[in-house]
Write an enzyme that holds these catalytic residues in place. Structure first.
Site, PDB file in Angstrom:
ATOM      1  N   PHE A 112      34.260  37.288  42.997  1.00 37.40           N
ATOM      2  CA  PHE A 112      33.376  36.182  42.594  1.00 37.40           C
ATOM      3  C   PHE A 112      33.632  35.735  41.158  1.00 37.40           C
ATOM      4  O   PHE A 112      33.197  34.652  40.757  1.00 37.40           O
ATOM      5  CB  PHE A 112      31.903  36.588  42.779  1.00 37.40           C
ATOM      6  N   LYS A 113      34.321  36.544  40.362  1.00 32.50           N
ATOM      7  CA  LYS A 113      34.542  36.159  38.969  1.00 32.50           C
ATOM      8  C   LYS A 113      35.323  34.850  38.853  1.00 32.50           C
ATOM      9  O   LYS A 113      35.215  34.151  37.854  1.00 32.50           O
ATOM     10  CB  LYS A 113      35.231  37.287  38.215  1.00 32.50           C
ATOM     11  N   ASP A 114      36.078  34.513  39.902  1.00 33.79           N
ATOM     12  CA  ASP A 114      36.784  33.229  39.894  1.00 33.79           C
ATOM     13  C   ASP A 114      35.822  32.044  39.795  1.00 33.79           C
ATOM     14  O   ASP A 114      36.173  30.997  39.257  1.00 33.79           O
ATOM     15  CB  ASP A 114      37.591  33.053  41.191  1.00 33.79           C
ATOM     16  N   MET A 117      35.236  31.819  36.065  1.00 32.03           N
ATOM     17  CA  MET A 117      36.433  31.850  35.219  1.00 32.03           C
ATOM     18  C   MET A 117      37.282  30.601  35.418  1.00 32.03           C
ATOM     19  O   MET A 117      37.884  30.094  34.472  1.00 32.03           O
ATOM     20  CB  MET A 117      37.232  33.107  35.542  1.00 32.03           C
TER      21      MET A 117
END
Ligand SMILES: *Cc1c(COP(=O)(O)O)cnc(C)c1O
Length: 472
Positions: A112-114, A117
């Site tokens: 989920f960091k995409d 980011m």
């Protein structure tokens, strides 16, 4: 909209100023002066929007130093079906009656960091270009953050990434994801040591103010407000998919480590999104679960931080937690400072169990929590595979187990899926006896040429490497 520090510093900053900064000058975290409220008419208008349009609407309430047309273009360029795999961007699917999974991990690095980011990469490029400045991002990663940052910043003008990781300690898949990038502005540095050594190096370099200024060193860690803000959007998107009208409540369960993801849910709730409960799910590293059960926040020493099969939640101290506590204590900067600088600094813990505000965490702010173990993860992965023919990763399994402990009839429960199972294949094999499915674009990446330098666990060696590679 102006931003203030959770520790009471008198300065008020604008969005683009804090975009490129880490902590506030007094060591606090930035938060908006107040949360903009979204009324029923606005919620109704937002319901029909595409994800990129929704992101623009949410961001517009917090960003007044980027022209609207530019902000809109940045959102449209970030949230595309090509990058995130579907038009919904964060598709929701019902697992069983009233329990949903919201897919946040179909971006470039499968976590989920995409979601945040990718936007940060575009915002950085935009703002650095506008200022005619450059930024060298120095980071430490044990897996997910480093790859998300590299895939977001690759090929971006004005930005270089120097990412340290513990040599040989990431999974072969995670190593291949990062080291196969051939972009000139991405530098992988494998440190002979463990993750803590990498973090110590980043700290040492950042504390060398002369070096930091000369080489324009920045970070992309999870305390960055822009990252948190980007995450607010998918709470709205999940809500709209789970409900037919805006008079309904939903709950969310969030696999948590640094409290960034669930803090975005808190912000969405403060804006007026009808969220009943925010369930904080932890693994054996249960700093947060302990707080929400007892009112005691007790950070752990590195030696007491367990290595688990949901490694992205293996934290000893939740770096975004101060944001919530600031709201909990009535936005009292002096009190927040006394807790985080005073008591936490002195004793490694603070105790709000006797403070009347602690009851508000559940009552007024809707928080609940649960904890799970390796055995729970294996059982949840097996059960979900067997009953619903759905493969979930270890972090999402922590979430699903917690969600079931907080179900309320008639209130949809949305579990945030934070990574795809292929990233944590070893545990899937342990649970099911076979490898998880691998998206086609990652077929054979372990065999690609690797671009990585090995350096000793020594800040001076890393500084020398950065200095050498700053002019290309
Ligand atoms: C980073 C991460 C988490 C924890 O998120 P926080 O925002 O730090 O609470 C959970 N699951 C996965 C897969 C992650 O990469």
């Amino acid at each position: 909209m102006r931003y203030l520090s959770t520790r009471g510093h008198p300065d008020r900053r604008r969005f683009c100023d804090i975009l490129l900064e880490g902590l506030a000058p007094d060591g606090g975290l930035y938060l908006p002066e107040q949360y903009p409220k979204v009324d029923a008419a606005t919620l109704q208008k937002w319901r029909g929007l595409s994800y990129a349009e929704l992101a623009f609407e949410v961001l517009s309430l917090y960003v007044d130093d980027i022209p609207a047309a530019d902000l809109k273009a940045l959102c449209a360029r970030t949230y595309t079906a090509e990058v995130f795999g579907s038009d919904e961007i964060v598709p929701l699917r019902e697992l069983e009656d009233g329990v949903y999974l919201e897919a946040l991990s179909n971006g470039p690095t499968l976590a989920f960091k995409d979601m945040a980011m990718q936007l940060l990469g575009n915002l950085f490029e935009y703002e650095l270009n506008r200022r005619g400045e450059q930024l060298n991002i120095l980071g430490a990663t044990s897996g997910d953050t480093g790859s998300a940052a590299e895939y977001a910043m690759r090929g971006k003008k004005g930005v270089r990434v120097f990412m340290t990781s513990p040599d040989g300690r990431m999974s072969p898949f995670q190593q291949a994801q990062m080291f196969s990038l051939q972009d000139a502005n991405i530098h992988n540095i494998a440190i002979s040591g463990v993750f803590d050594d990498c973090q110590d190096i980043v700290k040492a370099v950042s504390n060398d103010l002369g070096f930091k200024r000369k080489y324009k060193i920045g970070t992309v860690n999870s305390i960055n407000w822009a990252r948190l803000l980007a995450q607010v959007v998918y709470y709205f998107a999940g809500y709209f998919q789970a409900t037919a009208s805006n008079d309904k409540q939903v709950s969310f369960t969030v696999p948590s480590g640094n409290f960034g993801n669930v803090c975005a849910g808190h912000v969405a709730r403060m804006m007026g999104l009808p969220i009943r409960t925010l369930v904080v799910a932890t693994n054996e590293n249960d700093v947060l679960d302990e707080f929400f059960r007892t009112g005691v926040y007790r950070v752990r020493a590195a030696a007491d931080t367990h290595e688990t099969s949901s490694p992205s939640m293996d934290i000893s101290k939740a770096s975004n937690f101060e944001r919530f506590v600031f709201d909990l204590v009535g936005r009292d900067g002096a009190k927040t400072r006394a807790l985080f600088e005073g008591e936490l600094g002195r004793a490694g813990r603070f105790d709000l169990s006797g403070d009347p505000v602690f009851a508000e965490a559940a009552k007024r702010f809707g928080f609940a929590s649960s904890r799970s173990t390796h055995a729970d993860r294996l059982a949840t992965i097996r059960d979900t595979d067997k009953r619903f023919a759905t493969l979930i990763d270890t972090h999402t399994a922590d979430g699903l187990k917690a969600a079931r402990e907080h179900l309320v009839a008639g209130v949809p429960m949305i579990v945030l899926e934070t990574a795809l199972p292929i990233k944590f294949a070893e545990t899937i094999v342990e649970a099911l006896g076979h490898e998880p499915e691998r998206p086609a674009r990652f077929e054979g990446i372990e065999a690609l040429p690797k671009r990585v330098v090995k350096l000793p666990a020594d800040a001076e060696a890393v500084k020398a490497y950065i200095a050498q590679h700053c002019d290309d």
